[in-house]
Design an enzyme around this catalytic site. Sequence first.
Site, mmCIF file in Angstrom:
data_model
loop_
_atom_site.group_PDB
_atom_site.id
_atom_site.type_symbol
_atom_site.label_atom_id
_atom_site.label_comp_id
_atom_site.label_asym_id
_atom_site.label_seq_id
_atom_site.Cartn_x
_atom_site.Cartn_y
_atom_site.Cartn_z
ATOM 1 N N TYR A 154 -4.131 3.404 7.698
ATOM 2 C CA TYR A 154 -5.377 2.643 7.762
ATOM 3 C C TYR A 154 -6.292 3.232 8.843
ATOM 4 C CZ TYR A 154 -2.481 -0.655 5.091
ATOM 5 O OH TYR A 154 -1.652 -1.230 4.162
ATOM 6 N N SER B 210 0.803 -1.235 0.000
ATOM 7 C CA SER B 210 0.000 0.000 0.000
ATOM 8 C C SER B 210 0.830 1.276 0.000
ATOM 9 C CB SER B 210 -0.959 0.012 1.190
ATOM 10 O OG SER B 210 -2.046 -0.856 0.960
ATOM 11 N N TYR C 130 -3.141 -3.160 -10.530
ATOM 12 C CA TYR C 130 -3.076 -2.873 -9.099
ATOM 13 C C TYR C 130 -2.244 -3.925 -8.360
ATOM 14 C CZ TYR C 130 -4.650 -2.009 -4.302
ATOM 15 O OH TYR C 130 -4.690 -1.762 -2.953
ATOM 16 N N LYS D 233 0.456 3.317 -3.013
ATOM 17 C CA LYS D 233 -0.682 4.225 -3.181
ATOM 18 C C LYS D 233 -0.232 5.686 -3.179
ATOM 19 C CE LYS D 233 -3.833 0.911 -0.999
ATOM 20 N NZ LYS D 233 -4.555 0.532 0.228
ATOM 21 N N VAL E 33 1.307 -3.640 4.026
ATOM 22 C CA VAL E 33 1.314 -4.922 4.736
ATOM 23 C C VAL E 33 2.561 -5.756 4.434
ATOM 24 C CG1 VAL E 33 -1.188 -5.035 4.991
ATOM 25 C CG2 VAL E 33 -0.108 -6.069 2.965
#
Length: 308
Positions: free
Chosen positions: A241, A61, A189, A64, A259
């Site tokens: 998160y 992530s 992705y 992102k 993660v």
Amino acid sequence: MEDLLNKAYEEGTKVAASGNVASYIPELEKGNPEDVGFVLMDLKGNYKARGQYLKSFTLQSITKVITLLLALEDIGEEEVFKHVHMEPTGDPFNSIMSFEVKNPEKPFNPMINAGAMVVTSLIRGEGKKEKIERILKFTSLLTGNKETHYDRTVYESEKATGNRNRSLAYFMKSTGIMKGDPEEILDLYFMQCSILGTCKDIATIGAVLAANGIHPVTGERVIRKENARIVKTIMTTCGMYDASGEFAVSCGVPAKSGVGGGILGAVPGRYGIGTFGPALDAKGNSIAGIRMMEYLSRKLELSIFQIG
């Protein structure tokens, strides 16, 4: 400073065993929970490091941040945020319920999976091959690492087990939020999340953001100042998160976790930080990474909310 860095590393190693590596992606389950490392980089590219700071791991992530920056550079703030909100959510990063019930017209923010998939779909390029090449090239520009690539084994593992993400993508396709072929966007992705990097790589990205878009090694502007500001703000409110609020209080550094065990931090005007520790807490954040960043923040007064 050396003693302080040693202590920060020691703090991370103390707590690593209390977490668990990500198990819902089979390849990530192979990670060593005892791995711990970090890099603290100033805005001239000078850095201090401890532990497994050159060990490669999949950024997950953390990418992102990269794709949001690239989409902003490609099409601008107004167009990007027509497709995704910039609001925090107290729900898990892969939640379907919160998206469908609370906010069905578009995802809450670019740091949750649904929002990140939409952002990835906005990146310019003809098909996934050209787009992943652009993402990798842009990642290399930010990190200075010319060998940037994605881990094909992890990508295939994510593709085989990514049913929650697949559900999110098809839900967004059914409501008209996602344009294009959901399978192609999902494939892109999964490739994106499987990009490999090190603590040094993500600390360099953090330093770029901390310097408002100026690369710490080359001194060149690599992203627009306004885009750096937008992304740092979203990292502060949404980057950890559903623990983002707690982290803002305990650490106060704009950050994005993944993660795979990494955390990218950007201390405006001062440092980029990259930490690694694949043992995660219940919310998917590196236990060692959080502990080290909290320690460094306290001792070096890094919080953006610091008074005096």
